[in-house]
Design an enzyme around this catalytic site. Structure first.
Site, PDB file in Angstrom:
ATOM      1  N   ASN A  31       0.798  -1.222   0.000  1.00 27.73           N
ATOM      2  CA  ASN A  31       0.000   0.000   0.000  1.00 27.73           C
ATOM      3  C   ASN A  31       0.832   1.273   0.000  1.00 27.73           C
ATOM      4  OD1 ASN A  31      -1.521  -2.101   2.153  1.00 27.73           O
ATOM      5  ND2 ASN A  31      -2.687  -1.466   0.360  1.00 27.73           N
TER       6      ASN A  31
ATOM      7  N   ILE B 258       1.009   6.808  -0.008  1.00 29.84           N
ATOM      8  CA  ILE B 258       0.313   5.831   0.820  1.00 29.84           C
ATOM      9  C   ILE B 258      -1.123   5.695   0.332  1.00 29.84           C
ATOM     10  CG2 ILE B 258      -0.387   5.235   3.180  1.00 29.84           C
ATOM     11  CD1 ILE B 258       1.805   7.335   4.074  1.00 29.84           C
ATOM     12  N   CYS B 259      -1.553   4.459   0.104  1.00 25.12           N
ATOM     13  CA  CYS B 259      -2.932   4.192  -0.301  1.00 25.12           C
ATOM     14  C   CYS B 259      -3.737   3.860   0.952  1.00 25.12           C
ATOM     15  CB  CYS B 259      -2.967   3.029  -1.292  1.00 25.12           C
ATOM     16  SG  CYS B 259      -4.629   2.636  -1.860  1.00 25.12           S
ATOM     17  N   MET B 260      -4.486   4.861   1.416  1.00 26.48           N
ATOM     18  CA  MET B 260      -5.295   4.698   2.620  1.00 26.48           C
ATOM     19  C   MET B 260      -6.543   5.553   2.460  1.00 26.48           C
ATOM     20  SD  MET B 260      -3.355   4.583   6.315  1.00 26.48           S
ATOM     21  CE  MET B 260      -3.491   6.320   6.569  1.00 26.48           C
TER      22      MET B 260
ATOM     23  N   ASP C  67      -6.372  -3.965  -1.923  1.00 24.19           N
ATOM     24  CA  ASP C  67      -6.423  -2.621  -2.504  1.00 24.19           C
ATOM     25  C   ASP C  67      -4.996  -2.081  -2.578  1.00 24.19           C
ATOM     26  OD1 ASP C  67      -7.379  -0.210  -3.496  1.00 24.19           O
ATOM     27  OD2 ASP C  67      -7.803   0.617  -1.500  1.00 24.19           O
TER      28      ASP C  67
END
Length: 154
Positions: A83, A90-92, A123
């Site tokens: 992620n 950052i994928c959040m 994801d």
């Protein structure tokens, strides 16, 4: 209107900074002495993860309309994670569509710690790493540990 928003953002940022430095925490933070809108943070890799023992540097940049828009968190220390990409993005969801003005930097940093403990391979920002996490956890952990030893031992 822009100046009023800018002043409110600066007040909120200063309030959060004072609150965070006044107590013990799982991470350390600093502020750019010339720009209240730029912070640094250091997160210790959580115990029991491939990031254990690593010290990860992040930059935090606040928009002038904070807290109505989220700050930008970027890993400056390279990390092997599904992620988090090579640029440190950052994928959040709380940094995107799930952001609300009630959230604070401390909550985001705690969420990043949780992401280090429990990556979300469904994801991924880096699909190859997400696939490796799902299909060969042993090899993922080994690569993440090697990456941590190489890049995050301050």
């Amino acid at each position: 209107m822009f100046k009023k928003m800018d002043k409110k953002a600066a007040q909120r940022i200063a309030m959060e900074y004072r609150a965070m430095i006044s107590k013990e925490s799982l991470f350390s933070i600093g502020q750019n002495s010339n720009n209240i809108y730029e912070w640094t943070a250091v997160i210790r890799g959580p115990d029991g993860t491939p990031y254990e023992g690593g010290m990860f540097n992040l930059s935090i940049k606040f928009p002038t309309d904070y807290p109505f828009k989220p700050p930008k968190f970027t890993f400056k220390t390279p990390i092997y994670h599904p992620n988090i990409n090579d640029e440190g993005s950052i994928c959040m969801n709380i940094l995107k569509d799930k952001w609300t003005p009630a959230l604070m930097v401390e909550k985001v940093l705690l969420s990043i710690l949780l992401l280090l403990e429990k990556p979300n391979p469904d994801d991924p920002l880096v699909p190859e790493i997400g696939q490796l996490f799902k299909n060969n956890r042993f090899q993922f952990d080994q690569r993440a540990r090697e990456f941590t030893a190489r890049h995050a031992n301050n």
